[in-house]
Design a protein around this motif. Structure first.
Motif, PDB file in Angstrom:
ATOM      1  N   ASP A   3     -33.030 -32.348  78.831  1.00 41.38           N
ATOM      2  CA  ASP A   3     -31.872 -31.470  78.992  1.00 41.38           C
ATOM      3  C   ASP A   3     -31.637 -30.589  77.772  1.00 41.38           C
ATOM      4  N   THR A   4     -32.035 -31.057  76.591  1.00 43.56           N
ATOM      5  CA  THR A   4     -31.827 -30.280  75.372  1.00 43.56           C
ATOM      6  C   THR A   4     -32.989 -29.327  75.143  1.00 43.56           C
ATOM      7  N   GLU A   5     -32.716 -28.290  74.379  1.00 38.91           N
ATOM      8  CA  GLU A   5     -33.773 -27.336  74.026  1.00 38.91           C
ATOM      9  C   GLU A   5     -34.803 -28.030  73.144  1.00 38.91           C
ATOM     10  N   VAL A   6     -36.061 -27.822  73.438  1.00 40.62           N
ATOM     11  CA  VAL A   6     -37.132 -28.478  72.696  1.00 40.62           C
ATOM     12  C   VAL A   6     -37.617 -27.549  71.589  1.00 40.62           C
ATOM     13  N   TRP A 108     -46.522 -24.027  68.232  1.00 45.93           N
ATOM     14  CA  TRP A 108     -47.664 -24.527  68.987  1.00 45.93           C
ATOM     15  C   TRP A 108     -47.400 -25.936  69.506  1.00 45.93           C
ATOM     16  N   ALA A 109     -46.526 -26.694  68.844  1.00 46.35           N
ATOM     17  CA  ALA A 109     -46.288 -28.096  69.190  1.00 46.35           C
ATOM     18  C   ALA A 109     -45.216 -28.279  70.267  1.00 46.35           C
ATOM     19  N   ILE A 110     -44.492 -27.228  70.634  1.00 50.35           N
ATOM     20  CA  ILE A 110     -43.393 -27.381  71.577  1.00 50.35           C
ATOM     21  C   ILE A 110     -43.838 -28.009  72.898  1.00 50.35           C
ATOM     22  N   PHE A 112     -46.285 -30.034  73.467  1.00 49.47           N
ATOM     23  CA  PHE A 112     -46.611 -31.428  73.165  1.00 49.47           C
ATOM     24  C   PHE A 112     -45.336 -32.249  72.997  1.00 49.47           C
ATOM     25  N   VAL A 113     -44.368 -31.718  72.249  1.00 52.20           N
ATOM     26  CA  VAL A 113     -43.101 -32.419  72.044  1.00 52.20           C
ATOM     27  C   VAL A 113     -42.397 -32.621  73.381  1.00 52.20           C
ATOM     28  N   ALA A 114     -42.352 -31.577  74.212  1.00 51.81           N
ATOM     29  CA  ALA A 114     -41.711 -31.672  75.520  1.00 51.81           C
ATOM     30  C   ALA A 114     -42.385 -32.742  76.378  1.00 51.81           C
ATOM     31  N   ALA A 115     -43.724 -32.770  76.385  1.00 53.05           N
ATOM     32  CA  ALA A 115     -44.457 -33.761  77.182  1.00 53.05           C
ATOM     33  C   ALA A 115     -44.172 -35.174  76.682  1.00 53.05           C
ATOM     34  N   ALA A 116     -44.123 -35.344  75.374  1.00 55.22           N
ATOM     35  CA  ALA A 116     -43.841 -36.662  74.813  1.00 55.22           C
ATOM     36  C   ALA A 116     -42.433 -37.117  75.206  1.00 55.22           C
TER      37      ALA A 116
END
Length: 148
Positions: A3-6, A108-110, A112-116
């Motif tokens: 729900d929060t911005e990644v 570039w990591a956004i 990946f962070v979202a998937a995690a």
């Protein structure tokens, strides 16, 4: 998606240059990273330290040329960096140098962070090995291999 911005991890780097003018390709390469969507620059602070230890800030918008190609990053001021950061930068600097403190997001990591986060993962530790340390270790390993 959460729900929060990644966001991606946010890092900073402090680059010290000898003399009273920033020269070279560092700013050009940083701009290239931004244009390719690899990083997002939040703040850039350029600080000078005189031979007597006195410090001053370099206005990136000023036309004196002291900021070199970093002048193109004039608009990178979000407020993440504060006045006390100026003192910390100056303490790390050698007299007679200029330094650029750059705060940037690893965009570039956004994904990946979202998937995690979507998978229930959360970062519990992180760190950074400075590039100079990596180069020194690799050079030492190469030297050791060449003597074997």
């Amino acid at each position: 998606m959460p729900d929060t911005e990644v966001h991606g991890p946010i890092d900073y780097v402090l680059l010290e240059f000898t003399g009273n003018k920033l020269t070279g390709r560092a700013a050009d390469e940083l701009v290239s990273l931004v244009e390719r969507g690899i990083v997002h620059v939040y703040d850039v602070l350029v600080v000078g330290k005189e031979a007597d230890g006195s410090i001053y800030m370099v206005d990136l918008a000023e036309s004196s040329g002291q900021a070199g190609e970093f002048a193109v990053l004039d608009g990178a001021r979000t407020g993440i960096l504060a006045e006390d950061d100026l003192r910390e930068v100056a303490d790390a600097m050698q007299p007679g140098t200029l330094a650029a403190l750059i705060v940037y997001e690893n965009t570039w990591a956004i994904p990946f962070v979202a998937a995690a986060l979507e998978s229930g993962g959360q970062m519990i530790a992180g760190g950074r090995i400075p590039a100079q340390d990596v180069m020194e270790v690799l050079d030492a390993m190469e030297a050791l291999e060449s003597t074997s």
